[in-house]
Design an enzyme around this catalytic site. Sequence first.
Site, PDB file in Angstrom:
ATOM      1  CD  GLU A  45      -2.586   1.008   2.776  1.00 50.57           C
ATOM      2  OE1 GLU A  45      -3.542   1.768   2.942  1.00 50.57           O
ATOM      3  OE2 GLU A  45      -2.258   0.124   3.595  1.00 50.57           O
ATOM      4  CE  LYS A 114      -7.269   1.364   3.216  1.00 48.94           C
ATOM      5  NZ  LYS A 114      -6.053   1.680   4.012  1.00 48.94           N
ATOM      6  CB  CYS A 150      -4.685  -1.935   4.089  1.00 49.85           C
ATOM      7  SG  CYS A 150      -3.874  -2.307   5.677  1.00 49.85           S
TER       8      CYS A 150
END
Length: 558
Positions: A45, A114, A150
């Site tokens: 990330e 994300k 994540c």
Amino acid sequence: MTDTLILALAQVNPTVGNLRANIERIREARAEAGQRGVELVIYPELSVAGYPPEDLVLKPFFLDLIERMVAELAADTADGGPALLIGAPWRVDGRLYNAALLLEDGAVGAVRLKHDLPNYGVFDEKRVFSAGPLPEPIVFRGVRLGVMICEDMWQPGVSQALAAHGVGPGAEILVVLNGSPFETHKAGTRLGLAAARAGENGRPLLYVNQVGGQDELVFDGASFAVDAGGRLVARAAAFDEDLLVTRWNRDGGGGWVCHDGAVAPAMENLSAIYQAMMLGLRDYVNKNRFPGVLLGMSGGIDSALSAAVAVDALGPDRVHAVMMPSPHTSTESLEDAEAAALLLGCRYDTVSIEPAMTAFERMLAPVMVGRDADITEENIQSRARGMVLMALSNKFGAMVLSTGNKSEMSVGYATLYGDMCGGYSVLKDVYKTMVFQLARWRNGVHPEAARGPAGRVVPERVITKPPSAELKPNQTDQDTLPAYEVLDDILECLIERELGVDEIIARGHDRDTVYDVWCMLDRAEYKRRQAPPGVKITSRGFGRDRRYPITNRFTSLL
């Protein structure tokens, strides 16, 4: 449509803001992957910017540079070598996102944003990033990859949406780009969640994690892959850069099976904590370009363990230990401090603070006339030591390493501008009882990649004698504090578990002791705000994790 796929997890150690170096590290990993026949290299990330970039991403010029360098990196992929899946802050329609970018055939082929932004503990991504929509799979070599970033994996919604995509066919393989910081037992939590996501959706999952230290955060790597049933099939090394190559084949039912994945061994708890302290200190010192570290060597266990970590992280030639005796320093402490330095092989000097104590006594006598000696004189000793260390730091450039532990910092058993002086602390999030455990462990184990000597590095008497600040005759820590076994259990209940007084008493603790510890914990908040950063070890480290008001009268209401 291909029936084979070679994917690599590039577990790299970026430096926040060092864009050119980060891009070059990505290129180096790609070159190695290309030599091993990899088709797609997957990076952590925000690997271009470094994680977490915090308010750097609010600078338009910073984002402009990232876009320019990503374009250069994308152009590399026109050479027929591996494609790249990288993480970067990315602007879309005037909004900023935490993004995953597929670079192939000389261009940015796909962008995924994300969806779930963490806003707890050390994370505050909602402050700087916008949340993306539920992502669609990315098609690579005819294979549908479900890319998550994540936090997207920590709840089932995103993976379910990818696996059962409403517009077209669902993802065949789940891929997660991560910047997941170390804390005790977290590796097992990550693996358990990944196994759950894989099992829920009947899809294999690849999880790449950043490695390295970034201020108080340490990223432990240990990237891995699990099969469609959640079984571990590959794992990279912990606390080190690694390129984990995995080979996948389509089975008769259309699913994907991993072959030839290496599985690095899991690391037990004390080893992981010690490695986190080593890596956190090494990267803090090296990334901030300090020539080495300097610390006060008292003859006690905190300074002895701090020195051991420093030597293991940096090598003995970059560690300078200084004993600063007063008239209250025992012969045993003088002997133990020198013995610890000799075991470690680092430079050791002695600078007496008695002349400074005498000078301050004379300076202050006219305005303190008629006043008995008390904690004031104790704090002067600690601050004189801080002055010595800071003077040596200014003269020679080494960073002062603070040696206080979490138990002391919790209850304020530390002196502002004295033993709290320093640029970094490896024990800041380590309770005193754990300090003893780690010292005994290190005496029996030579950690992997340690630059210090094998064998005993902390003298036995340092471990067995009663802890003391030695600021007055016959002083021990337990003159002021409960026994550390009691104190640390109460503190863990208050800090990590947020238990109430009655719940802590039910564990067998005295009510007055619990209340006293709570009051000391709250009163010391102003000191902790002025403490140096240190390695995060527990689930609630002071600073980014636990944010309490300095002006706080809640305990007085009970």
